[in-house]
Design a protein around this motif. Structure first.
Motif, PDB file in Angstrom:
ATOM      1  N   LYS A 235      76.229  26.241 -41.002  1.00 12.31           N
ATOM      2  CA  LYS A 235      75.837  26.991 -39.811  1.00 12.31           C
ATOM      3  C   LYS A 235      75.098  26.117 -38.802  1.00 12.31           C
ATOM      4  N   ASN A 236      74.322  25.160 -39.290  1.00 16.25           N
ATOM      5  CA  ASN A 236      73.586  24.256 -38.402  1.00 16.25           C
ATOM      6  C   ASN A 236      73.436  22.909 -39.083  1.00 16.25           C
ATOM      7  N   MET A 237      72.935  21.935 -38.347  1.00 12.01           N
ATOM      8  CA  MET A 237      72.887  20.565 -38.866  1.00 12.01           C
ATOM      9  C   MET A 237      71.815  20.378 -39.933  1.00 12.01           C
ATOM     10  N   LEU A 238      70.811  21.241 -39.969  1.00 12.87           N
ATOM     11  CA  LEU A 238      69.793  21.114 -41.011  1.00 12.87           C
ATOM     12  C   LEU A 238      70.340  21.516 -42.378  1.00 12.87           C
ATOM     13  N   GLU A 239      71.423  22.284 -42.398  1.00 13.16           N
ATOM     14  CA  GLU A 239      72.083  22.569 -43.663  1.00 13.16           C
ATOM     15  C   GLU A 239      72.870  21.349 -44.147  1.00 13.16           C
ATOM     16  N   VAL A 240      73.261  20.497 -43.206  1.00 13.12           N
ATOM     17  CA  VAL A 240      73.960  19.250 -43.561  1.00 13.12           C
ATOM     18  C   VAL A 240      72.957  18.160 -43.891  1.00 13.12           C
ATOM     19  N   TYR A 265      71.698  23.654 -33.321  1.00 16.79           N
ATOM     20  CA  TYR A 265      71.875  22.510 -34.215  1.00 16.79           C
ATOM     21  C   TYR A 265      70.676  22.260 -35.122  1.00 16.79           C
ATOM     22  N   PHE A 266      69.478  22.286 -34.580  1.00 21.04           N
ATOM     23  CA  PHE A 266      68.277  21.989 -35.363  1.00 21.04           C
ATOM     24  C   PHE A 266      67.230  23.084 -35.132  1.00 21.04           C
ATOM     25  N   PRO A 267      67.424  24.264 -35.716  1.00 21.70           N
ATOM     26  CA  PRO A 267      66.484  25.371 -35.497  1.00 21.70           C
ATOM     27  C   PRO A 267      65.210  25.204 -36.322  1.00 21.70           C
ATOM     28  N   SER A 268      64.405  24.233 -35.940  1.00 19.30           N
ATOM     29  CA  SER A 268      63.162  23.954 -36.660  1.00 19.30           C
ATOM     30  C   SER A 268      62.191  23.243 -35.734  1.00 19.30           C
ATOM     31  N   ASP A 269      60.930  23.630 -35.827  1.00 17.14           N
ATOM     32  CA  ASP A 269      59.884  22.963 -35.048  1.00 17.14           C
ATOM     33  C   ASP A 269      59.570  21.580 -35.588  1.00 17.14           C
ATOM     34  N   GLN A 270      60.082  21.263 -36.767  1.00 23.36           N
ATOM     35  CA  GLN A 270      59.787  19.974 -37.380  1.00 23.36           C
ATOM     36  C   GLN A 270      60.628  18.840 -36.806  1.00 23.36           C
ATOM     37  N   VAL A 271      61.674  19.164 -36.056  1.00 19.63           N
ATOM     38  CA  VAL A 271      62.515  18.128 -35.462  1.00 19.63           C
ATOM     39  C   VAL A 271      61.897  17.652 -34.152  1.00 19.63           C
ATOM     40  N   MET A 272      61.744  16.344 -34.032  1.00 23.03           N
ATOM     41  CA  MET A 272      61.129  15.734 -32.852  1.00 23.03           C
ATOM     42  C   MET A 272      62.211  15.237 -31.905  1.00 23.03           C
ATOM     43  N   TYR A 273      61.931  15.329 -30.595  1.00 19.50           N
ATOM     44  CA  TYR A 273      62.854  14.835 -29.575  1.00 19.50           C
ATOM     45  C   TYR A 273      62.136  13.768 -28.762  1.00 19.50           C
ATOM     46  N   LEU A 274      62.714  12.571 -28.747  1.00 22.32           N
ATOM     47  CA  LEU A 274      62.090  11.421 -28.097  1.00 22.32           C
ATOM     48  C   LEU A 274      63.068  10.849 -27.077  1.00 22.32           C
TER      49      LEU A 274
END
Length: 506
Positions: A235-240, A265-274
């Motif tokens: 369903k999203n990339m965090l499952e991969v 794609y990344f439904p999480s606050d733990q993913v950082m965008y730089l």
């Protein structure tokens, strides 16, 4: 792998002292870079022509050396391409980055010297990870693989002993073995020429890896991730990739894509965008504080000397260029660079706007040739990105790509802007989306607002809502697939609009 992560983090943390040094002494750092560049190139043909041996100050340099576009520098670059030594830079040039920038057919060939590769591009890559660690000290990003979408390499058509290709491909080809160990996919796949075949192999390989970070252009990363989701049925990339931590992006504004990445794609606050700002010509800036969205720290010790031309000076024969300590926050400037690959006072084509001084942070506001000013409205890419984000947020829609240009006045009709916008999630009410888009543009751009007043000069925008895959197919038809090619956001002509509309209408 835990040991590898801890050792890498320890090593990169030590680099932050150097970053703090040029943040503390920015003017002195740039003066040192300037002096080193002039001294190194004094005996080249270019240096002899402009008396580098006699230059004692930056002012003398500005008085003696002209600001040049790529077309103006090309006669010299062509000689370097053909293997002639010591033309613009004394080191032997074995690599050239090939860049088209947009969908224009014409390519640019930029020299990549050993100094530019080591002191600029590689330093930028290391500092990128250093600043990621500085924002997240407890990171485990090096426990997994970093995914990067590479370009392609080809023999130089002018000289069989050198190679040309996307700057990402040049960098990958020269990576040390330890760095290659930490990335995916393998080099032979990353540098494949045929985009569709490469995408298929990347999806197959990377879906099996423990990917913890991605370095890439948002548009092409989306294409790859969609293929992985289709392949895996997830369903999203965090499952991969459950340990995924960071998406490091550049080349185009991330704002039109941010909601899509965070929701689909990344439904999480733990993913950082730089965010990073790099190009074929060099590595320029990195987001040093993830809370400052859209703002990047100008990296001052990579062998690049910076100047900034106010927008009202652009196009003049002898434009006035400002130094770092002369710029003002909030104003647009055309970026001019002199580099350790022999590009001298080169007008790169980007416009930037400073958001702070001491330290010097900026954002990329657009391109000197990518804007709409058919009616005196002076709409730049930064305005368009702001309006797209406002419209998507307020209508719960998701945009993948867009382009816009003018509909000219004629036969008694007033002008307007025409947009082609590709969605993955369309707004329920298209009229509402258009109204918010228009209102946001009026809010952020007073010139556009004045032209829109009571529809006196400009009518409301005309928007074509197109399905996912439209821009991908268009870019493929123009042989512009791959991470180094970007969809032009704005144009002051109808070049892109008419071509796209012809595809859409058949």
């Amino acid at each position: 792998m835990k040991l590898v992560n801890n050792m890498t983090v320890w090593f990169l943390k030590r680099r932050f002292e150097r970053i703090e040094q040029f943040m503390k002494y920015p003017i002195e750092t740039q003066q040192r870079i300037f002096s080193e560049l002039i001294e190194t190139a004094r005996y080249t043909e270019w240096g002899s022509r402009y008396n580098y041996g006699q230059i004692k100050s930056i002012k003398e340099f500005q008085d003696q050396v002209p600001v040049s576009t790529y077309e103006e520098l090309y006669p010299y670059i062509e000689r370097v391409l053909k293997g002639e030594p010591n033309v613009m830079w004394p080191s032997q040039i074995e690599w050239f980055s090939k860049s088209s920038g947009t969908t224009n057919a014409r390519s640019k060939f930029l020299p990549v010297s050993p100094e530019a590769l080591e002191e600029c591009h590689y330093e930028g890559g290391k500092d990128m990870m250093t600043l990621l660690i500085n924002n997240r000290p407890d990171t485990n990003v090096f426990d997994g693989k970093g995914l990067s979408i590479g370009g392609t390499l080809h023999a130089n058509p002018f000289d069989d002993y050198t190679q040309v290709g996307d700057v990402s491909a040049v960098i990958m080809q020269n990576l040390p073995s330890w760095a290659e160990f930490m990335r995916t996919p393998p080099l032979d796949v990353a540098l494949m020429d045929h985009w569709e075949s490469k995408l298929e192999k990347m999806a197959s390989i990377c879906s099996q890896e423990n990917v913890t970070s991605i370095l890439g252009v948002p548009t092409w990363t989306i294409v790859l991730m969609d293929q992985i989701l289709e392949l895996t049925g997830k369903k999203n990339m965090l499952e991969v990739w459950p340990d995924f931590e960071a998406f490091i992006h550049g080349a185009v504004s991330f704002e039109p894509y941010r909601d899509l990445f965070m929701s689909k794609y990344f439904p999480s606050d733990q993913v950082m965008y730089l965010e990073t700002y790099s190009a074929s010509e060099g590595f320029f800036a990195i987001q040093d504080d993830v809370s400052r969205v859209g703002e990047m720290l100008l990296m001052l010790d990579y062998g690049i000397f910076y100047e900034f031309i106010p927008m009202d000076e652009v196009g003049k024969k002898h434009p006035k260029a400002l130094l770092l300590d002369e710029v003002e926050v909030g104003k647009n400037y055309a970026l001019v660079i002199s580099t350790n690959a022999g590009l001298w006072r080169y007008l790169i084509g980007d416009t930037v706007k400073f958001t702070s001084k001491y330290p010097f942070r900026l954002k990329v506001s657009g391109r000197t040739k990518h804007f709409i000013n058919a009616f005196g409205e002076e709409v730049i890419v930064e305005n368009a990105d702001y309006a797209i984000k406002a419209a998507t947020q307020q209508t719960s829609s998701l945009v993948v790509n867009y382009t816009a240009g003018p509909i000219y006045m004629g036969d008694g009709s007033r002008g307007r802007h025409e947009w082609i916008i590709e969605f993955t999630t369309e707004p329920e009410d298209r009229n509402e989306f258009v109204n918010i888009l228009d209102a946001a543009l009026r809010k952020v751009n007073s010139d556009y607002d004045a032209k829109r007043y009571k529809d006196m000069a400009l009518l409301p925008p005309l928007v074509h809502f197109v399905p996912a895959g439209t821009f991908y197919a268009w870019m493929g038809k123009r042989h512009k697939l791959g991470g180094q090619n970007k969809v032009p956001r704005l144009s002051n002509s109808r070049e892109y609009l008419d071509d796209l509309l012809e595809d859409i209408t058949g």
